[in-house]
Design a protein around this motif. Structure first.
Motif, PDB file in Angstrom:
ATOM      1  N   SER A 228      26.203 -30.357 -19.048  1.00 30.38           N
ATOM      2  CA  SER A 228      26.387 -28.917 -18.867  1.00 30.38           C
ATOM      3  C   SER A 228      26.950 -28.283 -20.131  1.00 30.38           C
ATOM      4  CB  SER A 228      27.303 -28.633 -17.675  1.00 30.38           C
ATOM      5  OG  SER A 228      28.627 -29.082 -17.922  1.00 30.38           O
ATOM      6  N   GLN A 230      26.205 -29.191 -23.139  1.00 28.62           N
ATOM      7  CA  GLN A 230      25.134 -29.156 -24.117  1.00 28.62           C
ATOM      8  C   GLN A 230      24.234 -27.932 -23.970  1.00 28.62           C
ATOM      9  OE1 GLN A 230      23.428 -32.973 -23.264  1.00 28.62           O
ATOM     10  NE2 GLN A 230      24.825 -34.075 -24.635  1.00 28.62           N
ATOM     11  N   GLU A 231      24.287 -27.295 -22.803  1.00 28.46           N
ATOM     12  CA  GLU A 231      23.494 -26.083 -22.616  1.00 28.46           C
ATOM     13  C   GLU A 231      23.957 -24.962 -23.539  1.00 28.46           C
ATOM     14  OE1 GLU A 231      23.268 -24.897 -18.563  1.00 28.46           O
ATOM     15  OE2 GLU A 231      22.651 -26.883 -17.843  1.00 28.46           O
ATOM     16  N   CYS A 232      25.248 -24.969 -23.865  1.00 28.21           N
ATOM     17  CA  CYS A 232      25.796 -23.957 -24.775  1.00 28.21           C
ATOM     18  C   CYS A 232      26.198 -24.551 -26.117  1.00 28.21           C
ATOM     19  CB  CYS A 232      27.009 -23.271 -24.150  1.00 28.21           C
ATOM     20  SG  CYS A 232      26.667 -22.377 -22.622  1.00 28.21           S
ATOM     21  N   SER A 234      25.078 -27.205 -28.438  1.00 24.27           N
ATOM     22  CA  SER A 234      24.024 -28.140 -28.830  1.00 24.27           C
ATOM     23  C   SER A 234      24.603 -29.322 -29.598  1.00 24.27           C
ATOM     24  CB  SER A 234      22.991 -27.413 -29.695  1.00 24.27           C
ATOM     25  OG  SER A 234      22.020 -28.296 -30.176  1.00 24.27           O
TER      26      SER A 234
END
Length: 322
Positions: A228, A230-232, A234
């Protein structure tokens, strides 16, 4: 008996057709069975058995039977609180949380209706002027809050008397830190962000703690998920994004050492914990302790609201510098 059977059939028909606007009989497969199939139920139970919420020793054994604590520390207490707004008496045989602690009966039978016992916005116990609304995370907010406001709000003045070794925000004040409220905003070089301004505030609890399950994270484990993040963020491979957790851990240690030097806290071998020293302290010292213990017991090491948490720690450290 015939009347009862008719009511049951009617309820089933209402459920079936409410789940789908066109009354398609495939709704059981399309919607209801997404959660009510045997396999899904087994998967959720598997995940929940990995959760700290499932372990009675975490909180139930200590506080689950006390009427003043049971609303969050036992299944029976939470169910009673959700129904009546209070827990009237001590509970003789408290048990740990289970599916029906949080989930009761669907209201709309739509896909987004998770039958949560409590879903309305939550007015914070520490400050009734503040109401938090994070949709499905409102259920969590009922318990994961400080319950106390900071010292200079509850007893303003130049000094503050700590009367108990248990003084401080209630353990696990995550929603207060997430929204940046009710902690001691001591004046200093660091600026405090506006209430609810950090993106994590909009994500709430479920955004990071309940994404799709994988590798012991997310789902009904309630363990935060790196995926979760990694969604914002990277390329993040852990929760120490940009070294933020490492920085906050260092600030917590620095503030702890200053509180020890000022004789605001002491190490207690019997409890294997740092505890406040009962007595009268300068207001800034009491505020700094309130911030330190609340952030320490938040256990996110700053992730819940990095800007706010760092500002609280940095300004507390400045206030205690000799």
């Amino acid at each position: 008996m015939k009347k009862l059977s008719g009511l049951v059939v009617l309820a089933l028909l209402v459920m079936l057709y409410s789940c789908n606007d066109d009354g398609d009989s495939s709704v059981l497969d399309d919607t209801c069975m997404q959660c009510h199939s045997t396999q899904v139920k087994q998967d959720i139970e598997f995940q929940f058995n990995q959760s700290a919420h499932r372990a009675g020793a975490i909180a139930v054994d200590y506080a689950g039977g006390r009427s003043s604590c049971a609303q969050c520390h036992s299944h029976e207490g939470f169910v009673e609180y959700a129904a009546t707004g209070d827990v009237a008496e001590n509970i003789s045989l408290p048990s740990a949380w289970q599916c029906k602690t949080c989930h009761n009966i669907h209201k709309t039978f739509e896909k987004e209706d998770y039958a949560l016992r409590l879903a309305d916005p939550v007015t914070l116990i520490a400050d009734e002027a503040i109401t938090v609304d994070v949709e499905n995370s409102n259920l969590c907010s009922n318990c994961h809050q400080s319950r106390r406001n900071e010292p200079n709000v509850t007893n303003p003045g130049a000094t503050f008397e700590i009367t108990s070794t248990h003084y401080g925000p209630h353990h696990g004040a995550q929603i207060n830190l997430l929204h940046g409220v009710t902690f001691a905003e001591i004046a200093g070089s660091a600026s405090y962000p506006a209430e609810g301004s950090h993106p994590h505030s909009e994500l709430g609890c479920t955004g990071c703690h309940m994404p799709e399950y994988g590798e012991g994270q997310g789902g009904h484990t309630f363990n935060p998920s790196v995926a979760s993040c990694q969604e914002c963020h990277s390329g993040a491979d852990d929760f120490d994004v940009g070294g933020g957790q490492t920085e906050v851990a260092g600030l917590l240690e620095e503030l702890r050492d200053l509180l020890l030097a000022a004789e605001v806290i002491e190490w207690v071998d019997e409890d294997e914990a740092y505890e406040p020293i009962v007595g009268v302290h300068d207001m800034a010292e009491a505020q700094a302790f309130f911030n330190w213990i609340g952030i320490e017991e938040d256990r996110s090491h700053g992730v819940h609201n990095p800007t706010y948490i760092k500002a609280l720690l940095e300004n507390s450290i400045e206030a205690l510098q000799p």
